[in-house]
Design a protein around this motif. Structure first.
Motif, PDB file in Angstrom:
ATOM      1  N   ASP A 280       0.853  -1.158  -0.171  1.00  8.54           N
ATOM      2  CA  ASP A 280       0.017   0.084  -0.020  1.00  8.54           C
ATOM      3  C   ASP A 280       0.863   1.040   0.066  1.00  8.54           C
ATOM      4  O   ASP A 280       1.199   1.776   1.050  1.00  8.54           O
ATOM      5  N   GLN A 281       1.405   1.673  -1.177  1.00 10.46           N
ATOM      6  CA  GLN A 281       2.371   2.514  -1.102  1.00 10.46           C
ATOM      7  C   GLN A 281       1.766   3.838  -1.073  1.00 10.46           C
ATOM      8  O   GLN A 281       2.522   5.099  -0.887  1.00 10.46           O
ATOM      9  N   ASN A 282       0.253   4.176  -0.918  1.00 16.47           N
ATOM     10  CA  ASN A 282      -0.081   5.307  -0.857  1.00 16.47           C
ATOM     11  C   ASN A 282      -1.105   5.470   0.423  1.00 16.47           C
ATOM     12  O   ASN A 282      -1.740   6.513   0.615  1.00 16.47           O
ATOM     13  N   GLY A 283      -1.083   4.797   1.203  1.00 11.44           N
ATOM     14  CA  GLY A 283      -1.531   4.973   2.728  1.00 11.44           C
ATOM     15  C   GLY A 283      -3.042   4.707   2.658  1.00 11.44           C
ATOM     16  O   GLY A 283      -3.741   4.991   3.419  1.00 11.44           O
ATOM     17  N   VAL A 284      -3.598   4.088   1.423  1.00 10.20           N
ATOM     18  CA  VAL A 284      -4.833   3.887   1.412  1.00 10.20           C
ATOM     19  C   VAL A 284      -5.527   2.897   2.575  1.00 10.20           C
ATOM     20  O   VAL A 284      -6.595   3.057   3.120  1.00 10.20           O
ATOM     21  N   LEU A 285      -4.646   1.971   2.854  1.00 11.68           N
ATOM     22  CA  LEU A 285      -4.837   0.998   3.786  1.00 11.68           C
ATOM     23  C   LEU A 285      -4.692   1.261   5.382  1.00 11.68           C
ATOM     24  O   LEU A 285      -4.534   0.217   6.228  1.00 11.68           O
ATOM     25  N   ASP A 286      -4.359   2.415   5.726  1.00 10.25           N
ATOM     26  CA  ASP A 286      -4.060   2.746   7.061  1.00 10.25           C
ATOM     27  C   ASP A 286      -4.715   2.201   8.004  1.00 10.25           C
ATOM     28  O   ASP A 286      -4.379   1.691   9.297  1.00 10.25           O
ATOM     29  N   GLU A 287      -6.314   2.441   7.834  1.00  9.82           N
ATOM     30  CA  GLU A 287      -7.075   1.919   8.830  1.00  9.82           C
ATOM     31  C   GLU A 287      -7.235   0.340   8.725  1.00  9.82           C
ATOM     32  O   GLU A 287      -7.157  -0.423   9.906  1.00  9.82           O
ATOM     33  N   ILE A 288      -6.880  -0.412   7.623  1.00 12.47           N
ATOM     34  CA  ILE A 288      -6.940  -1.785   7.533  1.00 12.47           C
ATOM     35  C   ILE A 288      -5.832  -2.505   8.198  1.00 12.47           C
ATOM     36  O   ILE A 288      -6.151  -3.324   8.927  1.00 12.47           O
ATOM     37  N   ARG A 289      -4.796  -1.599   8.468  1.00 13.30           N
ATOM     38  CA  ARG A 289      -3.585  -2.140   9.189  1.00 13.30           C
ATOM     39  C   ARG A 289      -3.910  -2.430  10.652  1.00 13.30           C
ATOM     40  O   ARG A 289      -3.471  -3.341  11.268  1.00 13.30           O
ATOM     41  N   SER A 290      -4.743  -1.370  11.283  1.00 16.78           N
ATOM     42  CA  SER A 290      -5.078  -1.562  12.574  1.00 16.78           C
ATOM     43  C   SER A 290      -6.024  -2.530  12.699  1.00 16.78           C
ATOM     44  O   SER A 290      -6.204  -3.344  13.888  1.00 16.78           O
ATOM     45  N   ALA A 291      -6.972  -2.868  11.808  1.00 18.04           N
ATOM     46  CA  ALA A 291      -8.111  -3.846  11.847  1.00 18.04           C
ATOM     47  C   ALA A 291      -7.291  -5.266  11.779  1.00 18.04           C
ATOM     48  O   ALA A 291      -7.597  -6.124  12.434  1.00 18.04           O
ATOM     49  N   LEU A 292      -6.066  -5.549  10.790  1.00 18.45           N
ATOM     50  CA  LEU A 292      -5.553  -6.826  10.696  1.00 18.45           C
ATOM     51  C   LEU A 292      -5.067  -7.131  12.009  1.00 18.45           C
ATOM     52  O   LEU A 292      -5.050  -7.825  12.499  1.00 18.45           O
ATOM     53  N   LEU A 293      -4.412  -5.955  12.906  1.00 18.83           N
ATOM     54  CA  LEU A 293      -3.820  -6.300  14.148  1.00 18.83           C
ATOM     55  C   LEU A 293      -4.820  -6.818  15.274  1.00 18.83           C
ATOM     56  O   LEU A 293      -4.690  -7.685  15.906  1.00 18.83           O
ATOM     57  N   SER A 294      -5.972  -5.988  15.375  1.00 21.72           N
ATOM     58  CA  SER A 294      -7.080  -6.441  16.242  1.00 21.72           C
ATOM     59  C   SER A 294      -7.381  -7.858  16.032  1.00 21.72           C
ATOM     60  O   SER A 294      -7.668  -8.616  16.794  1.00 21.72           O
ATOM     61  N   LEU A 295      -7.675  -8.256  14.542  1.00 21.38           N
ATOM     62  CA  LEU A 295      -8.147  -9.305  14.354  1.00 21.38           C
ATOM     63  C   LEU A 295      -6.991 -10.421  14.797  1.00 21.38           C
ATOM     64  O   LEU A 295      -7.533 -11.856  15.009  1.00 21.38           O
ATOM     65  N   SER A 296      -5.855 -10.098  14.303  1.00 20.66           N
ATOM     66  CA  SER A 296      -4.919 -11.423  14.702  1.00 20.66           C
ATOM     67  C   SER A 296      -4.863 -11.658  16.237  1.00 20.66           C
ATOM     68  O   SER A 296      -4.203 -12.669  16.758  1.00 20.66           O
ATOM     69  N   ASN A 297      -5.310 -10.771  17.089  1.00 20.61           N
ATOM     70  CA  ASN A 297      -5.341 -11.115  18.647  1.00 20.61           C
ATOM     71  C   ASN A 297      -6.429 -12.102  18.738  1.00 20.61           C
ATOM     72  O   ASN A 297      -6.456 -12.661  20.039  1.00 20.61           O
ATOM     73  N   LEU A 298      -7.307 -12.476  17.979  1.00 21.13           N
ATOM     74  CA  LEU A 298      -8.478 -13.539  18.287  1.00 21.13           C
ATOM     75  C   LEU A 298      -7.821 -14.871  18.679  1.00 21.13           C
ATOM     76  O   LEU A 298      -8.102 -15.661  19.420  1.00 21.13           O
ATOM     77  N   ILE A 299      -6.552 -15.050  17.914  1.00 27.06           N
ATOM     78  CA  ILE A 299      -5.883 -16.612  18.394  1.00 27.06           C
ATOM     79  C   ILE A 299      -4.672 -16.445  19.030  1.00 27.06           C
ATOM     80  O   ILE A 299      -3.758 -17.225  19.134  1.00 27.06           O
ATOM     81  N   LEU A 300      -4.198 -15.116  19.628  1.00 25.09           N
ATOM     82  CA  LEU A 300      -2.935 -14.886  20.254  1.00 25.09           C
ATOM     83  C   LEU A 300      -1.616 -15.393  19.550  1.00 25.09           C
ATOM     84  O   LEU A 300      -0.827 -15.752  20.253  1.00 25.09           O
ATOM     85  N   GLY A 301      -1.588 -15.322  18.227  1.00 24.25           N
ATOM     86  CA  GLY A 301      -0.581 -15.440  17.350  1.00 24.25           C
ATOM     87  C   GLY A 301      -0.480 -17.046  17.126  1.00 24.25           C
ATOM     88  O   GLY A 301      -1.128 -17.973  17.941  1.00 24.25           O
ATOM     89  N   SER A 302       0.148 -17.132  16.035  1.00 26.68           N
ATOM     90  CA  SER A 302       0.261 -18.733  15.328  1.00 26.68           C
ATOM     91  C   SER A 302       1.554 -19.479  15.761  1.00 26.68           C
ATOM     92  O   SER A 302       2.398 -18.713  16.576  1.00 26.68           O
ATOM     93  N   ASN A 303       1.627 -20.566  15.722  1.00 25.71           N
ATOM     94  CA  ASN A 303       2.728 -21.395  16.361  1.00 25.71           C
ATOM     95  C   ASN A 303       4.237 -20.769  16.478  1.00 25.71           C
ATOM     96  O   ASN A 303       4.737 -20.334  15.418  1.00 25.71           O
ATOM     97  N   SER A 304       4.425 -20.583  17.449  1.00 24.28           N
ATOM     98  CA  SER A 304       5.562 -19.707  17.742  1.00 24.28           C
ATOM     99  C   SER A 304       7.072 -20.560  17.553  1.00 24.28           C
ATOM    100  O   SER A 304       8.016 -19.835  16.888  1.00 24.28           O
ATOM    101  N   LEU A 305       7.267 -21.915  17.421  1.00 20.08           N
ATOM    102  CA  LEU A 305       8.364 -22.618  17.242  1.00 20.08           C
ATOM    103  C   LEU A 305       8.728 -22.430  15.622  1.00 20.08           C
ATOM    104  O   LEU A 305       9.657 -22.344  15.412  1.00 20.08           O
ATOM    105  N   ILE A 306       7.441 -22.392  14.805  1.00 23.07           N
ATOM    106  CA  ILE A 306       7.719 -22.482  13.461  1.00 23.07           C
ATOM    107  C   ILE A 306       7.877 -21.037  13.019  1.00 23.07           C
ATOM    108  O   ILE A 306       8.797 -20.703  12.108  1.00 23.07           O
ATOM    109  N   GLN A 307       7.119 -19.998  13.657  1.00 25.44           N
ATOM    110  CA  GLN A 307       7.679 -18.602  13.530  1.00 25.44           C
ATOM    111  C   GLN A 307       9.105 -18.390  13.562  1.00 25.44           C
ATOM    112  O   GLN A 307       9.787 -17.825  12.769  1.00 25.44           O
ATOM    113  N   TYR A 308       9.811 -18.655  14.797  1.00 25.99           N
ATOM    114  CA  TYR A 308      11.201 -18.380  15.174  1.00 25.99           C
ATOM    115  C   TYR A 308      11.964 -19.231  14.094  1.00 25.99           C
ATOM    116  O   TYR A 308      13.109 -18.684  13.866  1.00 25.99           O
ATOM    117  N   SER A 309      11.599 -20.320  13.614  1.00 24.84           N
ATOM    118  CA  SER A 309      12.224 -21.036  12.324  1.00 24.84           C
ATOM    119  C   SER A 309      12.120 -20.067  11.122  1.00 24.84           C
ATOM    120  O   SER A 309      13.312 -20.664  10.185  1.00 24.84           O
TER     121      SER A 309
END
Ligand SMILES: Cc1ncc(COP(=O)(O)O)c(C=O)c1O
Length: 426
Positions: A280-309
């Motif tokens: 999003d090179q022109n900031g059209v999705l600024d509000e959507i960034r916060s929305a994505l963050l809010s919704l990612s909270n629903l599962i408290l993050g995906s598998n940490s072992l694989i993420q760190y790998s």
């Protein structure tokens, strides 16, 4: 007297006065659960057929490349996970949006000159499916509509319907290597249309859009100001001289949420790590960034072992591993197209990528088969070959074939399909 202080008998006496609506157990399932429907499960559940007990079952229905054991993960990926396990540092909760190490590595890997990314542009999810759920949920409200491909991966429908979002289908054209019918697409757009989902390379079609076609799609989205959710989980898995273009690399103005992950490219669908990349090179999705963050909270993050790998997986897995995977898939695609295209009654569209192909059934040429469902049921009953009917992808009179089994199994399956078609052909 508070309830805590009463004897059991005294409480039961009072319960008798409870309104009738609460005097019996009544626990209906939620509305959201009722509108969450997986068309593949529904169709397979309704299938009235069992495999022939005299023939070993060959499944051409499973989109899991690990199923037959011929597509193995690279040992670098195993070492990466062992290293994290032994570090004792990857056992806690990661940040909901993903750990910084993983986000940074994904951003670096998928940045291009035309479409640069930083870790801020990456949301890690539990597989591409979770990434899709978060992306669609961040953009669309109940009562709005979303444009989905037909034929297309059924999870788009499942997610949209469960959220009360109207699903509208744009057609893919089999005679044009499954390009989008852009004239029909624009007729679907109205004030309530929020975004379009494209899937390239495609499940179930095995197609790969040309640069020119992607540019035309971008023109439509620019004109109608449509956000694109681009599901590129099969990125780079293309054959021969065809080239894969990430759609985000072809625009500076159309906002794109790209969905991808480890599942297919690294042959680890069970590890459940995928991501959303925000272009999003022109900031059209600024509000959507916060929305994505809010919704990612629903599962408290995906598998940490694989993420760190992830940094090790993305940067230390040798290129020969992907080349080998693609060569094997290409060989299987070519065996599939060459055998199936010689069978009377079938119509093959040669796949250009991914792990799938759609095969048309010329229903009128069969004396006792009325549709794709009956074709797959009888094929299973008589030949113990399992494919999914096209209706699972909103596309009747086709079947979807997954060509990941070892070549000898594929040939055996196709020989049985040939015998089956000869028997049922007029
Ligand atoms: C087109 C497409 N998108 C997304 C997914 C889901 O991927 P994941 O296993 O990472 O959730 C699949 C899985 O088959 C797929 O075919």
């Amino acid at each position: 007297m508070s309830i805590n202080d009463r004897s059991e008998g005294a409480f039961n006496e009072e319960v008798k006065n409870v309104t009738t609506s609460r005097s019996k157990w009544h626990v209906p399932a939620s509305i959201v659960s009722k509108r969450t429907i997986n068309p593949i499960r529904e169709t397979v559940h309704k299938m009235n057929a069992k495999p022939n007990p005299d023939k070993a079952l060959i499944s051409l229905a499973l989109g899991d490349p690990t199923h037959f054991g011929n597509f193995k993960i690279h040992e670098n990926c195993i070492d990466a996970v062992i290293k994290q396990l032994q570090s004792y540092k990857a056992n806690g909760y990661p940040p909901a949006i993903g750990c910084e190490e993983a986000r940074k590595a994904v951003a670096k890997k998928f940045s291009t000159e035309e479409a640069p990314l930083t870790s801020r542009d990456v949301v890690i999810g539990s597989g591409a499916s979770d990434a899709l759920n978060i992306a669609i949920g961040a953009l669309c409200n109940e009562g709005q509509n979303i444009l989905l491909p037909r034929p297309g991966f059924s999870l788009y429908q499942t997610i949209s319907k469960s959220k009360g979002i109207e699903d509208r289908y744009y057609n893919l054209l089999p005679d044009r290597n499954w390009e989008i019918d852009l004239d029909q697409l624009v007729t679907l757009i109205d004030d309530k249309t929020v975004c379009i989902v494209i899937n390239n390379p495609s499940n179930p079609c095995g197609s790969n859009f040309s640069r020119h076609h992607l540019e035309l799609i971008l023109q439509v989205c620019e004109t109608y100001k449509l956000v694109i959710i681009s599901d590129e989980i099969y990125e780079d898995m293309v054959f021969g001289s065809t080239k894969f273009y990430p759609i985000a690399s072809l625009t500076k103005s159309v906002p794109i949420l790209k969905i991808s992950g480890l599942a297919k490219r690294y042959l680890v669908p069970g590890w459940r790590v995928g991501w959303i990349l925000i272009y999003d090179q022109n900031g059209v999705l600024d509000e959507i960034r916060s929305a994505l963050l809010s919704l990612s909270n629903l599962i408290l993050g995906s598998n940490s072992l694989i993420q760190y790998s992830i940094p090790d997986i993305l940067f230390n897995t040798p290129n020969e591993f992907y080349e080998d995977t693609i060569n094997k898939l290409e060989r299987n695609a070519s065996i599939s197209a060459s055998i199936l295209s010689k069978i009377r009654g079938l119509h093959v569209i040669v796949p250009q990528g991914a792990m799938y192909m759609m095969v048309g059934i010329n229903i009128k040429e069969f004396k006792d088969i009325k549709d794709d469902l009956e074709f797959t049921e009888k094929l299973l009953e008589e030949e113990s070959v399992m494919c999914l009917p096209g209706r699972c992808f909103h596309y009747p009179d086709y079947v979807r074939i997954v060509f990941t089994p070892p070549p000898e199994k594929l040939e055996e399956a196709y020989n049985r399909i040939r015998e089956f078609c000869i028997r049922h052909h007029i």
